[in-house]
Design a protein around this motif. Sequence first.
Motif, mmCIF file in Angstrom:
data_model
loop_
_atom_site.group_PDB
_atom_site.id
_atom_site.type_symbol
_atom_site.label_atom_id
_atom_site.label_comp_id
_atom_site.label_asym_id
_atom_site.label_seq_id
_atom_site.Cartn_x
_atom_site.Cartn_y
_atom_site.Cartn_z
ATOM 1 N N PRO A 64 -6.274 0.581 -87.830
ATOM 2 C CA PRO A 64 -5.089 1.157 -87.191
ATOM 3 C C PRO A 64 -4.834 0.582 -85.806
ATOM 4 O O PRO A 64 -3.696 0.367 -85.413
ATOM 5 N N TYR A 90 -11.154 3.792 -86.098
ATOM 6 C CA TYR A 90 -9.829 3.467 -85.533
ATOM 7 C C TYR A 90 -9.698 1.992 -85.195
ATOM 8 O O TYR A 90 -8.620 1.415 -85.268
ATOM 9 N N GLY A 125 -24.016 16.195 -86.312
ATOM 10 C CA GLY A 125 -22.772 15.506 -86.663
ATOM 11 C C GLY A 125 -22.555 14.205 -85.918
ATOM 12 O O GLY A 125 -21.513 13.577 -86.078
ATOM 13 N N GLN A 155 -21.530 10.937 -87.859
ATOM 14 C CA GLN A 155 -20.171 11.087 -88.394
ATOM 15 C C GLN A 155 -19.141 10.940 -87.276
ATOM 16 O O GLN A 155 -18.123 10.279 -87.439
ATOM 17 N N ASN A 156 -19.431 11.547 -86.123
ATOM 18 C CA ASN A 156 -18.484 11.461 -85.013
ATOM 19 C C ASN A 156 -18.347 10.035 -84.497
ATOM 20 O O ASN A 156 -17.252 9.590 -84.154
ATOM 21 N N ILE A 216 -16.246 8.181 -87.004
ATOM 22 C CA ILE A 216 -14.826 8.548 -86.889
ATOM 23 C C ILE A 216 -14.182 7.742 -85.767
ATOM 24 O O ILE A 216 -13.100 7.176 -85.922
ATOM 25 N N ASP A 254 -19.719 16.431 -73.171
ATOM 26 C CA ASP A 254 -21.165 16.364 -73.383
ATOM 27 C C ASP A 254 -21.622 14.962 -73.780
ATOM 28 O O ASP A 254 -22.812 14.732 -73.965
ATOM 29 N N TYR A 287 -14.936 13.987 -74.084
ATOM 30 C CA TYR A 287 -16.272 14.244 -74.658
ATOM 31 C C TYR A 287 -17.192 14.650 -73.513
ATOM 32 O O TYR A 287 -18.051 13.881 -73.098
ATOM 33 N N SER A 344 -26.743 15.874 -81.899
ATOM 34 C CA SER A 344 -26.349 16.953 -82.815
ATOM 35 C C SER A 344 -26.271 16.385 -84.220
ATOM 36 O O SER A 344 -26.146 15.169 -84.395
#
Lengths: 652, 194
Positions: free
Chosen positions: B139, B65, B54, B57-58, B61, B37, B35, B52
């Motif tokens: 997970p 995990y 997103g 959401q990122n 995500i 940035d 990553y 940003s």
Amino acid sequence: MEKYSVYILFMLLTAIGCNQGSAPRTGGALGGDAASATYVAPGQYDEFYAFLSGGFSGQLSVYGLPSGRLLKVIPVFSQDAEKGYGYNEETKPMLNTSFGFIPWDDAHHPELSQTNGETDGRWIFINGNNTPRIARIDLSSFETAEIIEIPNSGGNHSSPFTTQNTEYVVAGTRFGVPYPQKDVSINSYAENFKGMLSFIKVDEEGHMNIAFQVLLPAFDYDLAHSGKGKSDGWTFFTTYNTEQSHTLMEVNASQNDKDFIAAVNWKKAEEYIAQGKGREIPASHYVNRYDEKSHIATSTEVKTVKVLTPQDCPGLVYFLPTPKSPHGVDVDPTGEYIVGNGKLSADLTVHSFTKMLKAIEDQAFETTIEGVPVLKYESVVGGVVIKPGLGPLHTEFDNEGNAHTTFFISSEVVKWKVGTWEVLDRAPTYYSVGHLMIPGGDSRKPQGKYMVALNKITKDRYLPTGPEMNHSAQLYDISGDKMKLLLDFPTIGEPHYGQGISADRIVSRSKKFYPIEENEHPYKTLGEKSAKVERSGKTVHVYMTSIRSHFAPDNIEGIQVGDDVYIHLTNLEQDFDVPHGLAIQGARNAELLVMPGQTETLHWIPQREGVFAFYCTDFCSALHQEMQGYLRVSPSGSNTPVKWSLGEDEHM
Amino acid sequence: MRNHWPRLLLIVAGLLLLPLFIFPMWRITLLAPQYPDGVHMHIHVDKIGGKSPGTLQNVNILNHYIGMKPIEPDTIPELKYFPYFVIGFTILALVFGMIDRKFLYYLWLILFSIALVLAVYDFYLWEYDYGHNLNPNAPMKFEDESFQPPLFGSKVLLNFVAKSFPHIGGYFVIASWICAASALYLKSKKSATS
């Protein structure tokens, strides 16, 4: 103690010195000097983008210079299973023509868009030679945005070559063809065949439309370049086969002492069109545009074009006699000199634009062919480079008033001075160079520094790979008096022409992903809760999403053998470089490769009953391998209900 | 002549809270090699966003995990009532400044300080909740490990370095507090001398 440390330091420095001293032995004859000149450290960026045509691959390759690293291959005229281009429902229309869907073409000449004669990094155009077409690639997405078919043409070779503000790109027919196209005896060439030059208007959004065509004798129109600066408003096309032969061309088209450069005054043409001199004739051709919001290409038929004929339009076209089948025609940065690279000539002929205007004013005509005045050679020639090499093909310019010309037969690039016509330097190429590329080298403001020789023959340059070898390219440093060979690298397909541009003109406009809120695809799925399966008759639409690391839905039942299944996959990601792929066992199709925020559609006709897996093909995350699902296929006409789910919840 | 400085400063202190509706007050940054940035999550007074569109959401995500529950701004009530507190403190500062009585300066500063401490404590509780209440079916499971982001400062969480610092809005809050404290100081001095 201090004495010892000084001694150790001395030893270390000596050791480093020795290392440096022995480096050239492993670096070959060029030594570490060339290696460091092309070394771009890991994580660092190249200074220039180089766009090299993919030739018979139909695509456009993107390299970094000076490293010679391959950055991307952009699918343009050929289906590309890797990216699903021309396979998914959205991009199939890009390859539509008046002949129907064509999965391939021969891509020759990339040409960057220009503003005031300078490359501006908005778009790059490239011609399809076989089924005449021009494509426009958007340099914010590096995707093919538009393809226009060129009617009344055969072999779109002298193309696309922009005017200095990208008002037009051009397309000249390489092969004389019956006009209009019809069933005639090939022997009737002189009587029935014609050669058409097309001017394609490019609007502010980059959309292309054929503004007009110019009907000329059935010569072979080989290459082109538009005027710039003082010669802005003119476009120059080389010709061969002014003999108008149609068989054993290598002999029969090489007889005339001089062929022509056709000079077309397109500003005059605009006047004639405004006066209504353009005759509208039937000429079915397709314009295919990709919409970045809907992520869908649409193919539209255009039924006519406007044709101008020199007999009706005095002052529109002149022929400049140029020795021996000139190949490339290259206009120097000032716009004054027009280099005709007479490929079978011992010398290199350079016409003067000023003299050409004077000759037109004085009506210094040798003769007139089908309404086109032929100017007297002596009255237009501005200079001759005497015996520079064998088989001149193309010339590009640097930012110091020099020209660099390729010689295919003597396999070299020759540097000469514009205006004095003296040869300054020569460098061998490996082997038989065709085009060459200097960043901005065909614009008003060449960026210089590097030159790439794009060769036709490879032979022993790299480790052997069977009978077929990739074509080779060589990078030269041209910042000094002498051209210096720096690097040798293989290319994709056959690189004909290339274009180079400093990276900063493109980097800032490069997109990282497509904002999902701008997605206008009719089958988009904006969240997992909207994912669904819909059947209507034999057609099944699957509204599917992907996000790390699962598809929604991932279990689907109720599909039947023989159904037309359309899987519309929306990639919900909104992060840079997180595409998801989709592949289904037995689908007679390619994969999908969907960028973040995009929707793409895979058409699948299940052939067998059973349960088939699908999975993500692009390693997306730590649980990429778990990104998989099942499609149950029941016999045709069965009553298995349509069902979809993710996790425990059915009908999410 | 009457000294206007204390009341002016208190009013300014109140107005300095208004930029909270434009700028995020806090920033949590996640850094890892892939990553380049960084992932920059911005906490506003009324929403959670990022550098940003997103970002959230990122972040979710990444979090899923390890079984961290998704950050859903709609389920965080503070984002709904915090704006009223901000406006309330601004109005109080304006009114108290008009009235210009010493005890009101005390009152505003004390209430504001209590609110700040509570807000930070509340932030800690949310972080604790996200970091400890992990889905047992995640997970990736790590025994005896919590993924609570730092309250202030930097901390290594698996492959990430997580950093938690005030953002522009946060600095306005600090400036507001300093203004209010200065107002009180000047007011007290004035009362003592007069």
